[in-house]
Write an enzyme that holds these catalytic residues in place. Structure first.
Site, mmCIF file in Angstrom:
data_model
loop_
_atom_site.group_PDB
_atom_site.id
_atom_site.type_symbol
_atom_site.label_atom_id
_atom_site.label_comp_id
_atom_site.label_asym_id
_atom_site.label_seq_id
_atom_site.Cartn_x
_atom_site.Cartn_y
_atom_site.Cartn_z
ATOM 1 N N TYR A 101 0.982 -0.823 -0.075
ATOM 2 C CA TYR A 101 0.065 0.061 0.146
ATOM 3 C C TYR A 101 0.674 1.312 -0.085
ATOM 4 C CZ TYR A 101 -3.220 3.590 1.302
ATOM 5 O OH TYR A 101 -4.065 5.006 1.630
ATOM 6 N N GLU A 189 -3.320 7.590 -4.235
ATOM 7 C CA GLU A 189 -3.353 6.041 -3.342
ATOM 8 C C GLU A 189 -2.736 4.932 -4.353
ATOM 9 O OE1 GLU A 189 -6.012 4.857 -0.009
ATOM 10 O OE2 GLU A 189 -7.276 4.365 -1.778
#
Ligand code: GDP
Ligand code: MN
Length: 379
Positions: A101, A189
């Site tokens: 992530y 993101e």
């Protein structure tokens, strides 16, 4: 403004951040053309702004043209969290070794940017944060100095990025940071950022949110902001009227002049046990037309059961406000309880206009809040 995955990936491409080979399709015909780009097997990805597509059936692997047509037909008719699917991103299927992530966002409290990363990618970061917060690496970035190489190296180390991918990871982090700054983003993101079986780093998913206040300087998106995106119908109308309107989930509509007063009005409603349905800040010096349109917008909202207007008249004139209120009520023809707190410039005239129509005015905001909440409570 939230960008779709395919739009975010177009930006990524401009910043040399690699994503799986693919292209976006708006029809079955497009899907067939897109497969020529992606090759087979491929992945069909429903383009919606809501998260958690994977779980909702919005990501389907296909290995033949027939399967692609069948699945795309289903997908184009599907809805995810009430959102219709108008576009499908068709991408080469990737062999994943690891899912990471990586995101860049704003930490308002520390007045910094914040790089969040985790070895546990592919799942909701909120979930990871709740379950095992120690797995999240947080790095505050000084906005003046920007993202420094040593900071990226330290993140890479914590993520266990192998030496062979070190340079690639550095490039991705630096380029995403540049994108974040250039586009005045609130969020960039990548979840997941993957290590593939042939030892490459790829942004498998992409999400960019641009600060609405920066849209004016981004011509390529300012046009699109006018489309209905993550805005509700009322929010969209308000945007078109140039009003500062925000939707919440209670049942009391709120109008104030000035951000501070509007926030304080919301607080009052909460203090006395009510819940705001929405709020509208008409700003300073608003004319009666603005009130007329604003009140209409708020009263038409099905969830609004009562209206609380809180005006501190400085450059805003209370008589203008009163006229706007009366006009809009005449216009709409639906009656919902209203409390108006009115003080300042021309308040006597304002109060007189409203009292002719039997609308209650207050000089004390607490009293007005209590009045409207009591009416709602007593049904
Ligand atoms: P999201 O559910 O909206 O976040 O969609 P993502 O694009 O992040 O995909 C969700 C998950 O699907 C990823 O974490 C992967 O595990 C899986 N996935 C997506 N694309 C591929 C692919 O090309 N190959 C493989 N093996 N898995 C994929
Ligand atoms: Mn994802």
């Amino acid at each position: 403004m939230k960008l779709y995955e395919y739009e975010s990936k177009e930006l990524f491409a401009r910043y040399c951040v690699k994503t799986p080979r693919g292209s976006v399709a708006f029809s079955i015909g497009d899907v067939l053309k897109a497969i020529e780009v992606s090759g087979l097997p491929a992945v069909l990805k429903a383009q919606v702004l809501a998260g958690g597509r994977g779980k909702a059936g919005g990501i389907v692997k296909i290995s033949s043209i027939e399967e692609a047509v069948r699945e795309a037909n289903i997908m184009f008719k599907m809805k995810i969290k009430n959102e219709a699917i108008k576009a499908i991103l068709v991408e080469e299927a990737v062999n994943i070794l690891r899912e990471l992530y990586f995101s860049i966002t704003i930490d308002r409290f520390h007045r910094s940017y914040l790089v969040l990363s985790s070895m546990e990618g592919g799942v909701d970061i909120e979930e990871v944060a709740a379950r095992s917060p120690e797995k999240i690496i947080r790095k505050l970035i000084d906005p003046v100095k920007g993202l420094r190489d040593y900071e990226v190296r330290s993140i890479a180390k914590k993520l266990n990025i192998p030496p062979s991918l070190q340079t690639s990871f550095m490039d991705i982090a630096r380029n995403l940071y540049r994108l974040f700054i250039d586009y005045s983003a609130e969020l960039v993101e990548v979840n997941p950022l993957v290590v593939t079986s042939d030892e490459k780093l790829l942004a498998l998913d992409a999400k960019v949110i641009i600060d609405d206040n920066a849209l004016f300087k981004l011509p390529e998106f300012s046009g699109k902001a006018k489309e209905i995106r993550d805005l509700s119908e009322t929010e969209f109308k308000a945007r078109m009227l140039g009003l500062n309107y925000v939707e919440l989930d209670g049942d009391i509509g709120i109008i104030g002049n000035g951000a501070g007063l509007t926030m304080a009005t919301m607080d009052l409603v909460y203090v006395y046990g009510g819940k705001p349905a929405n709020f509208l800040d008409v700003g300073g010096g608003a004319r009666s037309e603005v009130f007329r349109e604003g009140i209409k917008l708020i009263l038409e909202h099905p969830r609004v059961k009562a209206l609380f207007i809180n005006i501190f008249g400085g450059i805003t004139r209370c008589d203008e406000v009163a006229r706007g209120i009366v006009e809009s009520i005449k216009n709409i023809g639906v009656w919902k309880p209203i409390a108006v707190r009115l003080v300042g410039t021309n308040e006597e005239e304002g109060r007189r206009i409203l009292s002719e129509y039997g609308i209650n005015t207050f000089t004390d905001a607490d009293e007005a809040a209590k009045y409207i909440i009591n009416i709602l409570k007593s049904g």
